[in-house]
Design a protein around this motif. Structure first.
Motif, PDB file in Angstrom:
ATOM      1  N   PRO A  69     -14.323  20.622   1.001  1.00 20.13           N
ATOM      2  CA  PRO A  69     -13.833  21.931   0.546  1.00 20.13           C
ATOM      3  C   PRO A  69     -12.945  22.644   1.552  1.00 20.13           C
ATOM      4  CG  PRO A  69     -16.165  22.056   1.097  1.00 20.13           C
ATOM      5  CD  PRO A  69     -15.795  20.598   1.096  1.00 20.13           C
ATOM      6  N   ARG A  70     -13.127  22.357   2.838  1.00 22.12           N
ATOM      7  CA  ARG A  70     -12.295  23.026   3.845  1.00 22.12           C
ATOM      8  C   ARG A  70     -10.834  22.627   3.703  1.00 22.12           C
ATOM      9  NH1 ARG A  70     -15.948  20.975   8.773  1.00 22.12           N
ATOM     10  NH2 ARG A  70     -15.943  19.187   7.336  1.00 22.12           N
ATOM     11  N   ASP A  71     -10.579  21.317   3.590  1.00 24.30           N
ATOM     12  CA  ASP A  71      -9.202  20.863   3.419  1.00 24.30           C
ATOM     13  C   ASP A  71      -8.643  21.305   2.068  1.00 24.30           C
ATOM     14  OD1 ASP A  71      -8.403  19.556   5.780  1.00 24.30           O
ATOM     15  OD2 ASP A  71      -9.625  17.816   5.289  1.00 24.30           O
ATOM     16  N   LEU A  72      -9.479  21.268   1.038  1.00 25.60           N
ATOM     17  CA  LEU A  72      -8.991  21.678  -0.278  1.00 25.60           C
ATOM     18  C   LEU A  72      -8.552  23.134  -0.260  1.00 25.60           C
ATOM     19  CD1 LEU A  72      -8.470  21.028  -3.215  1.00 25.60           C
ATOM     20  CD2 LEU A  72     -10.844  21.635  -3.719  1.00 25.60           C
ATOM     21  N   TYR A  73      -9.357  23.992   0.346  1.00 21.36           N
ATOM     22  CA  TYR A  73      -9.001  25.413   0.431  1.00 21.36           C
ATOM     23  C   TYR A  73      -7.689  25.611   1.194  1.00 21.36           C
ATOM     24  CZ  TYR A  73      -9.041  30.272   1.970  1.00 21.36           C
ATOM     25  OH  TYR A  73      -8.684  31.567   2.233  1.00 21.36           O
ATOM     26  N   LEU A  74      -7.569  24.965   2.336  1.00 16.35           N
ATOM     27  CA  LEU A  74      -6.383  25.160   3.169  1.00 16.35           C
ATOM     28  C   LEU A  74      -5.126  24.603   2.505  1.00 16.35           C
ATOM     29  CD1 LEU A  74      -7.947  24.330   6.659  1.00 16.35           C
ATOM     30  CD2 LEU A  74      -7.477  26.591   5.681  1.00 16.35           C
ATOM     31  N   ILE A  75      -5.255  23.471   1.821  1.00 12.69           N
ATOM     32  CA  ILE A  75      -4.102  22.899   1.115  1.00 12.69           C
ATOM     33  C   ILE A  75      -3.689  23.803  -0.038  1.00 12.69           C
ATOM     34  CG2 ILE A  75      -3.435  21.018  -0.442  1.00 12.69           C
ATOM     35  CD1 ILE A  75      -4.890  19.117   1.442  1.00 12.69           C
ATOM     36  N   CYS A  76      -4.671  24.252  -0.820  1.00 13.43           N
ATOM     37  CA  CYS A  76      -4.349  25.111  -1.960  1.00 13.43           C
ATOM     38  C   CYS A  76      -3.687  26.415  -1.518  1.00 13.43           C
ATOM     39  CB  CYS A  76      -5.616  25.419  -2.760  1.00 13.43           C
ATOM     40  SG  CYS A  76      -6.225  24.026  -3.733  1.00 13.43           S
ATOM     41  N   LYS A  77      -4.169  26.979  -0.443  1.00 13.39           N
ATOM     42  CA  LYS A  77      -3.663  28.278  -0.005  1.00 13.39           C
ATOM     43  C   LYS A  77      -2.349  28.176   0.773  1.00 13.39           C
ATOM     44  CE  LYS A  77      -4.995  32.515   2.446  1.00 13.39           C
ATOM     45  NZ  LYS A  77      -6.099  33.258   3.085  1.00 13.39           N
ATOM     46  N   TYR A  78      -2.275  27.233   1.691  1.00 13.21           N
ATOM     47  CA  TYR A  78      -1.146  27.227   2.621  1.00 13.21           C
ATOM     48  C   TYR A  78      -0.090  26.166   2.307  1.00 13.21           C
ATOM     49  CZ  TYR A  78      -4.072  30.310   5.407  1.00 13.21           C
ATOM     50  OH  TYR A  78      -4.857  31.363   5.833  1.00 13.21           O
ATOM     51  N   VAL A  79      -0.451  25.149   1.518  1.00  9.10           N
ATOM     52  CA  VAL A  79       0.526  24.104   1.173  1.00  9.10           C
ATOM     53  C   VAL A  79       1.010  24.265  -0.263  1.00  9.10           C
ATOM     54  CG1 VAL A  79       0.965  21.624   1.032  1.00  9.10           C
ATOM     55  CG2 VAL A  79      -0.515  22.529   2.836  1.00  9.10           C
ATOM     56  N   TYR A  80       0.052  24.266  -1.211  1.00  3.60           N
ATOM     57  CA  TYR A  80       0.425  24.410  -2.617  1.00  3.60           C
ATOM     58  C   TYR A  80       0.798  25.849  -2.985  1.00  3.60           C
ATOM     59  CZ  TYR A  80      -2.111  19.946  -3.322  1.00  3.60           C
ATOM     60  OH  TYR A  80      -2.559  18.663  -3.267  1.00  3.60           O
ATOM     61  N   ASN A  81       0.275  26.818  -2.232  1.00  2.12           N
ATOM     62  CA  ASN A  81       0.361  28.227  -2.644  1.00  2.12           C
ATOM     63  C   ASN A  81      -0.136  28.362  -4.083  1.00  2.12           C
ATOM     64  OD1 ASN A  81       0.870  30.984  -2.425  1.00  2.12           O
ATOM     65  ND2 ASN A  81       2.995  30.775  -3.079  1.00  2.12           N
ATOM     66  N   SER A  82      -1.293  27.764  -4.338  1.00  5.93           N
ATOM     67  CA  SER A  82      -1.806  27.603  -5.703  1.00  5.93           C
ATOM     68  C   SER A  82      -2.348  28.900  -6.289  1.00  5.93           C
ATOM     69  CB  SER A  82      -2.927  26.561  -5.697  1.00  5.93           C
ATOM     70  OG  SER A  82      -3.576  26.511  -6.942  1.00  5.93           O
ATOM     71  N   ARG A  83      -2.144  29.069  -7.584  1.00  5.52           N
ATOM     72  CA  ARG A  83      -2.767  30.157  -8.321  1.00  5.52           C
ATOM     73  C   ARG A  83      -3.933  29.654  -9.169  1.00  5.52           C
ATOM     74  NH1 ARG A  83      -0.244  34.908  -8.387  1.00  5.52           N
ATOM     75  NH2 ARG A  83      -1.188  35.474 -10.378  1.00  5.52           N
ATOM     76  N   ILE A  84      -4.267  28.386  -9.037  1.00 10.05           N
ATOM     77  CA  ILE A  84      -5.408  27.826  -9.772  1.00 10.05           C
ATOM     78  C   ILE A  84      -6.699  28.047  -8.994  1.00 10.05           C
ATOM     79  CG2 ILE A  84      -6.435  25.678 -10.620  1.00 10.05           C
ATOM     80  CD1 ILE A  84      -3.630  24.746 -11.333  1.00 10.05           C
ATOM     81  N   ALA A  85      -6.660  27.786  -7.697  1.00  8.36           N
ATOM     82  CA  ALA A  85      -7.833  28.010  -6.846  1.00  8.36           C
ATOM     83  C   ALA A  85      -7.714  29.366  -6.164  1.00  8.36           C
ATOM     84  CB  ALA A  85      -7.934  26.905  -5.800  1.00  8.36           C
ATOM     85  N   PRO A  86      -8.825  30.112  -6.031  1.00  7.71           N
ATOM     86  CA  PRO A  86      -8.770  31.417  -5.353  1.00  7.71           C
ATOM     87  C   PRO A  86      -8.355  31.285  -3.888  1.00  7.71           C
ATOM     88  CG  PRO A  86     -10.826  31.162  -6.587  1.00  7.71           C
ATOM     89  CD  PRO A  86     -10.168  29.824  -6.570  1.00  7.71           C
TER      90      PRO A  86
END
Length: 340
Positions: free
Chosen positions: A220-237
């Motif tokens: 979950p740590r890598d998933l959070y950081l990738i979603c927030k800082y790489v993907y700039n995702s709006r799917i994951a909080p």
């Protein structure tokens, strides 16, 4: 087709690295792997699962026919047009044809007719502009004009109430015909992306023949950081606390479902990188593939490249505070790297 084709698929929880598995199987000469588009028509809203629910499990004279309309609308939306290539291009120009045939096989009869949800689907403005001319005529002619005739004259009502046995038989014939379009090279295996969801997996597997499923998850740590800082995702909080709630929420059914190990294989994304040889053997053994067919190893999935997407809090110390918070909240989901 000669030997019966076997179908493989991956499912994940968004961003968890399932493409590593589809890429791995691209390296085999007897696997036709489609890794560039998710085929979610069995489990997306208005897909096969909702169709079964409305036709079989919750039959209703209105809902059942309307569900067929909704699936037809789904089919039309996911067809291709000049701006976007979707399923029509993937299924060699036969997506709409085979899907319409499927709808016809499930239809008991149809007739010109409508009900309120036909208007609901098109939205209030559509209904307003279609009704306005008739209402004007009704006022001018003293209330003798049928205000619904013009609006609904071309609307068709469908009736359908198959047994579970018939629904599954017709659905498997349909998915078989779609998959045959994908495997025109007649290879032994077909690898597809996301044809079942990561929850209620075995329920959705009933729509396919000869299917095996890989479920992929990651730390979950890598998933959070990738979603927030790489993907700039709006799917994951992007808030760490909300992310932890979302992460557990998405995996809650995994603790409730009792997966058949002959049909469903769980794989940790990090194992594909840090335990590559062991994981490769696991994937091949579960799928029923032999190493002699692995003719292009590490050309599509290269662990030396993918390792750069792990342990991001080490590469970026500024993220360590968020990573530590997630580690405290989700200890059971952490991947245990050497040295931790």
């Amino acid at each position: 087709m000669g030997k019966k084709m076997k179908t493989l698929t991956v499912c994940s929880y968004y961003g968890t690295g399932s493409s590593a598995v589809t890429d791995f199987f691209c390296e085999f000469d007897n696997v036709n792997s489609y890794s560039y588009m998710e085929l979610r028509f069995a489990h997306d809203p208005d897909g096969l699962s909702e169709l079964e629910y409305n036709l079989v499990q919750n039959f209703n004279r209105h809902n059942s026919g309307h569900a067929l309309k909704r699936y037809k609308k789904f089919v039309d939306y996911f067809s291709s047009h000049f701006l976007t290539k979707r399923y029509e291009s993937i299924f060699k120009g036969r997506w709409k044809e085979l899907s319409y045939n499927y709808i016809e096989k499930l239809t008991d009869f149809s007739f010109p007719g409508m009900w309120d949800f036909d208007g609901y689907d098109n939205g209030p403005w559509w209904e307003f502009w279609h009704k306005l001319p008739n209402r004007i005529l009704k006022v001018l002619k003293g209330g003798t004009v049928d205000c619904e005739a013009g609006l609904w004259s071309k609307e068709i009502t469908y009736a359908s109430h198959p047994s579970e046995e018939k629904f599954l038989r017709v659905t498997k014939e349909y998915t078989d015909s779609l998959f045959e379009c994908l495997n025109n090279e007649r290879k032994d295996f077909l690898m597809l992306d996301q044809i079942v969801p990561s929850s209620n997996i075995e329920h959705h597997m009933r729509y396919f023949n000869n299917l095996k499923v890989f479920v992929v998850d990651r730390d979950p740590r890598d998933l959070y950081l990738i979603c927030k800082y790489v993907y700039n995702s709006r799917i994951a909080p992007k808030d760490p606390d909300l992310f932890c709630q979302w992460y557990e929420y998405a995996r809650s059914t995994r603790k409730e479902e009792n997966w058949d190990p002959a049909k469903i294989c769980f794989i940790q994304f990090e194992d594909l990188i840090y335990k590559y040889d062991e994981s490769a053997e696991k994937l091949m053994a579960f799928a029923g593939l032999k190493n002699e067919h692995h003719i292009n190893p590490k050309t599509c999935f290269n662990p030396a490249v993918s390792i750069k997407n792990t342990r991001l809090w080490i590469q970026h110390p500024e993220y360590k505070g968020e990573a530590d918070y997630i580690a405290q909240k989700l200890p059971e989901y952490l991947y245990h790297f050497d040295g931790e």
